[in-house]
Design a protein around this motif. Structure first.
Motif, PDB file in Angstrom:
ATOM      1  N   LEU B 222      47.525  37.985  34.729  1.00 19.66           N
ATOM      2  CA  LEU B 222      47.888  38.923  35.243  1.00 19.66           C
ATOM      3  C   LEU B 222      48.930  39.817  35.149  1.00 19.66           C
ATOM      4  CD1 LEU B 222      45.011  39.199  38.916  1.00 19.66           C
ATOM      5  CD2 LEU B 222      44.633  40.008  36.013  1.00 19.66           C
ATOM      6  N   ASP B 223      48.827  41.633  34.983  1.00 20.54           N
ATOM      7  CA  ASP B 223      50.202  41.718  34.598  1.00 20.54           C
ATOM      8  C   ASP B 223      50.778  42.797  36.340  1.00 20.54           C
ATOM      9  OD1 ASP B 223      49.659  44.884  35.405  1.00 20.54           O
ATOM     10  OD2 ASP B 223      48.375  44.736  33.853  1.00 20.54           O
ATOM     11  N   VAL B 224      51.832  42.454  36.732  1.00 21.72           N
ATOM     12  CA  VAL B 224      53.033  42.722  37.886  1.00 21.72           C
ATOM     13  C   VAL B 224      51.860  43.254  38.423  1.00 21.72           C
ATOM     14  CG1 VAL B 224      54.919  41.113  36.652  1.00 21.72           C
ATOM     15  CG2 VAL B 224      54.283  44.030  36.674  1.00 21.72           C
ATOM     16  N   SER B 225      52.152  44.361  38.124  1.00 18.16           N
ATOM     17  CA  SER B 225      51.198  45.500  38.773  1.00 18.16           C
ATOM     18  C   SER B 225      49.736  44.806  39.493  1.00 18.16           C
ATOM     19  CB  SER B 225      50.706  46.645  38.589  1.00 18.16           C
ATOM     20  OG  SER B 225      49.858  48.172  38.938  1.00 18.16           O
ATOM     21  N   ILE B 226      49.197  44.820  39.003  1.00 22.13           N
ATOM     22  CA  ILE B 226      47.759  43.624  38.891  1.00 22.13           C
ATOM     23  C   ILE B 226      47.665  42.593  39.455  1.00 22.13           C
ATOM     24  CG2 ILE B 226      45.792  43.076  37.860  1.00 22.13           C
ATOM     25  CD1 ILE B 226      45.811  44.881  35.711  1.00 22.13           C
ATOM     26  N   GLN B 227      48.728  41.912  39.303  1.00 23.61           N
ATOM     27  CA  GLN B 227      49.005  40.719  40.255  1.00 23.61           C
ATOM     28  C   GLN B 227      49.108  41.407  41.587  1.00 23.61           C
ATOM     29  OE1 GLN B 227      51.579  37.460  38.739  1.00 23.61           O
ATOM     30  NE2 GLN B 227      52.633  38.291  39.794  1.00 23.61           N
ATOM     31  N   ALA B 228      49.830  42.086  42.472  1.00 15.79           N
ATOM     32  CA  ALA B 228      50.544  42.647  43.354  1.00 15.79           C
ATOM     33  C   ALA B 228      49.089  43.712  44.063  1.00 15.79           C
ATOM     34  CB  ALA B 228      51.759  43.918  42.788  1.00 15.79           C
ATOM     35  N   GLU B 229      48.500  43.954  43.310  1.00 19.48           N
ATOM     36  CA  GLU B 229      47.342  44.269  44.209  1.00 19.48           C
ATOM     37  C   GLU B 229      46.352  43.176  44.243  1.00 19.48           C
ATOM     38  OE1 GLU B 229      43.806  46.499  41.212  1.00 19.48           O
ATOM     39  OE2 GLU B 229      45.564  47.924  41.635  1.00 19.48           O
ATOM     40  N   ASN B 232      47.972  41.351  46.837  1.00 16.27           N
ATOM     41  CA  ASN B 232      47.982  42.363  48.751  1.00 16.27           C
ATOM     42  C   ASN B 232      46.501  42.341  49.654  1.00 16.27           C
ATOM     43  OD1 ASN B 232      50.097  43.216  48.572  1.00 16.27           O
ATOM     44  ND2 ASN B 232      50.895  45.141  47.787  1.00 16.27           N
ATOM     45  N   ASP B 236      45.106  40.634  52.883  1.00 19.78           N
ATOM     46  CA  ASP B 236      44.753  41.527  53.580  1.00 19.78           C
ATOM     47  C   ASP B 236      43.615  40.696  53.920  1.00 19.78           C
ATOM     48  OD1 ASP B 236      46.604  43.737  53.128  1.00 19.78           O
ATOM     49  OD2 ASP B 236      45.466  44.724  52.369  1.00 19.78           O
TER      50      ASP B 236
END
Ligand SMILES: Nc1ncnc2c1ncn2[C@@H]1O[C@H](COP(=O)(O)OP(=O)(O)OP(=O)(O)O)[C@@H](O)[C@H]1O
Ligand SMILES: Nc1ncnc2c1ncn2[C@@H]1O[C@H](COP(=O)(O)OP(=O)(O)OP(=O)(O)O)[C@@H](O)[C@H]1O
Ligand code: SF4
Ligand SMILES: [Mg+2]
Ligand SMILES: [Mg+2]
Lengths: 349, 376
Positions: B222-229, B232, B236
């Protein structure tokens, strides 16, 4: 460079046909690629423009599915049969031996076969994809060398052994006689690089070549590629999701979002002063060892489906700085914000 | 040999999440997984085996994330699969400590379950407690099933909920937690982005309410943004459901963010295991030191000067004698080629397998100029 690069927002440059610039190795101008699917034509690359000078490395980053691999496959003419390249797209490629618009060449033409795997080579994440399991490493390298360089068998073998030695494979004279499965993963990775470089390409396209490696091996491969780039005056397009890797290997970066390059510029300038809100978001999302206590910060909002491409700026539905009435109606202009640093965004118009 | 369970680290070392419970959920003891070498060719010495995992012992505590890093082919996936009993270990034990004695969890009257000895119906019923989330959200979803059916499948296979209404309710609840809406449930997987598909995989893994999840390169594609999502989301869910993770990944920064403790594996053996910050900022094993020096960073001020390791990663079918790292280790001594280093606890909760870890840390041993005393 700017004079020859049309604003990304126009279909065709106002002055008619764009001129190739003599100082650029590769100029991708308004590249558009669609795929035929059950739902009709789906646009995957929607007007990509960038250029690359000889001997430099361009990092290509961006969202998954934004069109990085499709863009480079178009440059290699390796697109699958259901792909349609818009006839107005220009792919100027210029070396000592070649001055061609790759977009106008037939995939199986003599010239394209000479360019593909010869003047432009490609490496992938999975080294086995580059090799056939039934021939020795040496046979495969010699075949590539003889297809692209006018040398006899003995000389081709010498070049192959030299190249394996060059990429740091011990005992290369033995290795040329071995089959791909007889090499360790790390050696295969290097053999793949040796195979790609054995034809002395002017441009190497590397599509996530180090994603499966641990960082020590990755560091070795990156150093090797950089050394070979300098020694052979070879240019590189390096696709990765890892901005840290980009910072190590690339002189320039292009950031892709939904089929477009939204920002491109010198690596340091782009990382230190990102201009496009998507680039800013991407950099903020990187997990950093010096900020282990912070919650990660993804780019907000949802990625639109490729069937429902937003009007105006492709990023506007997710952009916190969107100008209503402007960003959602017209495509943003390409604005120069620094030396060789361009951004497609209304905020800077 | 001491095991990791004997002295867990202070919970405050965790970069994230709730303080980890110190009781182990999983105890792995002397795990070996050997694969017979098939076919002919150079490596087919009669009866040879790939020693993919060759004697590892550790524990994973309740509610923590144990990160597992190492080179491609070092045995990470094999460790995960052996714990989940997707493959059968050659040797060793995997103990699972259930929260409370539950009906049908395969445990007797509340004692630990030896996962390696479960068979047939008991194994099948036990599987709901442990799930796997893979790397490739494209390959792991059946294109002909709706998202609702994909998520519901493990429930139906296990026969955990009988009525369709109950299954629907559970699927909707878990999908909602994974940020999928009712509209999404009716669609087929091809209509989703990589990040959304990964959320479908997570929902499917969570639907049986497992206590333990192996995430095998779950965010690598995954790209870093989707990875961060997704990271998280995993954190959670862990806090909400008291989940325990084994988190396998190549990206060390990602591992650092998620993990309470991290283990490093090299050619089928653990070389180091420590609380995350200790492992990253005070590594003791020469391989870990090299790894940490080679993490690429976007920071312009950080000097990037990776420790270069000579030579190639050994073939696990033909692993070096003594310390498996000796062929590439900048500090290797003659003894390293003969004696296998013990897995020892060098500081509270900090395990390492290196004869000279203390000498190296104290600066008594300088790196050799020609690393790999017995290379080739
Ligand atoms: N053969 C194909 N048929 C139909 N669509 C395709 C095909 N290949 C790619 N696409 C689509 O084109 C778009 C761009 O894909 P591409 O592989 O270039 O993305 P990418 O930027 O390389 O992503 P990633 O980082 O995930 O590798 C995607 O939406 C993808 O679904
Ligand atoms: N089913 C199998 N049969 C034979 N050998 C196997 C099998 N599965 C794995 N191996 C071998 O075991 C070793 C460890 O493999 P494993 O997949 O566990 O590595 P990994 O650390 O997960 O690597 P990667 O990072 O590439 O996923 C490798 O040498 C591999 O080739
Ligand atoms: S010093 Fe010896 S034991 Fe320690 S890692 Fe190096 S080779 Fe292995
Ligand atoms: Mg790609
Ligand atoms: Mg694996």
């Amino acid at each position: 460079m700017d004079a020859t690069t049309p604003p990304a927002s126009v279909e065709r440059p106002p002055g008619g046909e764009p001129e190739p610039a003599p100082d650029q190795l590769l100029q991708v101008i308004d590249l558009k690629v669609s795929f035929r699917s059950d739902e009709g034509l789906v646009r995957a690359v929607d007007g990509v423009t960038f250029d690359l000078a000889q001997g430099l490395t361009l990092g290509l980053v961006g969202e998954s599915g934004s069109g990085k691999s499709v863009t480079t496959k178009a440059v290699m003419q390796l697109l699958p049969n259901n792909a349609v390249v818009d006839p107005a797209s220009r792919l100027y490629f210029r070396t000592e031996r070649t001055a061609a618009d790759i977009a106008t060449l037939a995939p199986r033409s003599r010239e394209m076969r000479r360019i593909r795997g010869g003047e432009i080579a490609m490496i992938f994440q999975e080294p086995m994809a580059s090799f056939s399991p039934v021939y020795t490493i040496g046979n495969q390298m010699m075949e590539a060398i003889r297809l692209h360089r006018h040398v006899g068998k003995a000389e081709a073998r010498e070049i192959a052994v030299d190249m394996l030695d060059r990429v740091g494979i011990a005992n290369p004279a033995l290795r040329v006689r071995q089959y791909p499965h007889e090499l360790s993963g790390g050696m295969r990775q290097r053999a793949m690089i040796a195979l790609a470089l054995s034809t002395r390409p002017a441009l190497l396209i590397a599509d996530e070549p180090t994603t499966a490696l641990d960082v020590t091996t990755q560091a070795q491969v990156l150093e090797l590629l950089d050394e070979l780039r300098r020694d052979f005056a070879m240019a590189m397009i390096f696709i990765t999701h890892d901005m840290g890797v980009i910072a190590q290997v690339a002189q320039a970066v292009a950031v892709m979002y939904l089929g477009r390059v939204v920002e491109r510029g010198p690596t340091r300038a782009l990382i230190d002063t990102p201009h496009h809100p998507y680039t800013e978001g991407l950099l903020r999302a990187i997990p950093r060892l010096d900020r282990l206590d912070e919650r990660l910060s993804p780019v907000g909002g949802d990625i639109p489906s490729p069937m429902e491409r937003p009007t105006g700026c492709p990023f506007h539905p997710r952009c916190a700085r969107m100008i209503a009435g402007t960003c959602d109606t017209a495509p943003p202009p390409s604005v120069k914000v620094g030396p060789d640093h361009h951004v497609d965004c209304f905020l800077y118009a | 040999m001491s095991t990791a369970s004997s002295m867990p680290e202070p919970a405050s070392e965790a970069p994230h999440g709730p303080p980890a419970d110190r009781r182990p959920l999983i105890e792995v003891d002397g795990l070996k997984v050997h694969f017979p070498i098939p076919g002919k060719g150079l490596f087919a010495r009669g009866g040879g085996v790939v020693r993919a995992v060759d004697g590892v012992s550790f524990a994973i505590n309740r509610g923590e994330t144990l990160g597992l890093v190492g080179e491609s082919g070092s045995g990470k996936t094999t460790v995960g699969r052996a714990i989940l009993r997707i493959l059968d270990p050659t040797e060793g034990r995997v103990l699972f400590h259930p929260e409370t004695p539950r009906a049908g969890n395969g445990a007797g009257a509340g004692g630990p379950v030896d996962v390696t000895t479960l068979k047939g119906e008991r194994l099948r019923r036990f599987r709901r407690h442990m799930q796997l989330i893979f790397q490739d959200p494209y390959a792991s979803l059946n294109p002909r099933m709706t998202v609702r059916d994909i998520i519901a499948e493990p429930l139906e296979v296990q026969g955990l909920l009988k009525s369709k209404a109950a299954i629907d309710a559970r699927v909707r609840e878990i999908a909602g937690r994974c940020k999928l809406n009712v509209e999404h449930l009716r669609r087929f997987p091809h209509a989703f982005s990589g990040g959304q598909r990964q959320r479908i995989c997570i929902a499917r893994a969570l639907v049986t309410q497992p206590e333990f999840i192996v995430c095998d390169e779950s965010v690598s594609a995954l790209d870093v943004s989707i990875q961060a999502e997704i990271l998280n989301l995993l954190m959670d869910l862990q806090a909400e459901f008291q989940l325990t993770y084994l988190f396998i990944a190549h990206d060390l920064s990602v591992v650092a963010h998620l993990s309470t403790r991290v283990a490093v594996i090299y050619v089928g053996e653990f070389v180091e295991l420590a609380p995350t910050r200790r492992l990253f900022f005070q590594p003791m094993h020469p391989y870990t030191k090299a790894l940490m020096s080679a993490v690429p960073t976007v920071d312009a001020d950080a000097a990037f000067d990776p420790i270069a390791l000579q030579g190639e990663i050994p073939n696990p079918a033909d692993a070096p004698s003594g310390c498996r790292f000796h062929t590439r280790c900048p500090y290797a001594q003659p003894a390293c080629t003969i004696d296998r280093p013990a897995w020892r606890e060098i500081a509270a909760g900090h395990f390492v397998a290196c004869h000279y870890a203390e000498d190296i840390a104290a600066g008594h041993l300088a790196p050799n100029h020609a690393p790999g005393v017995a290379a080739e």
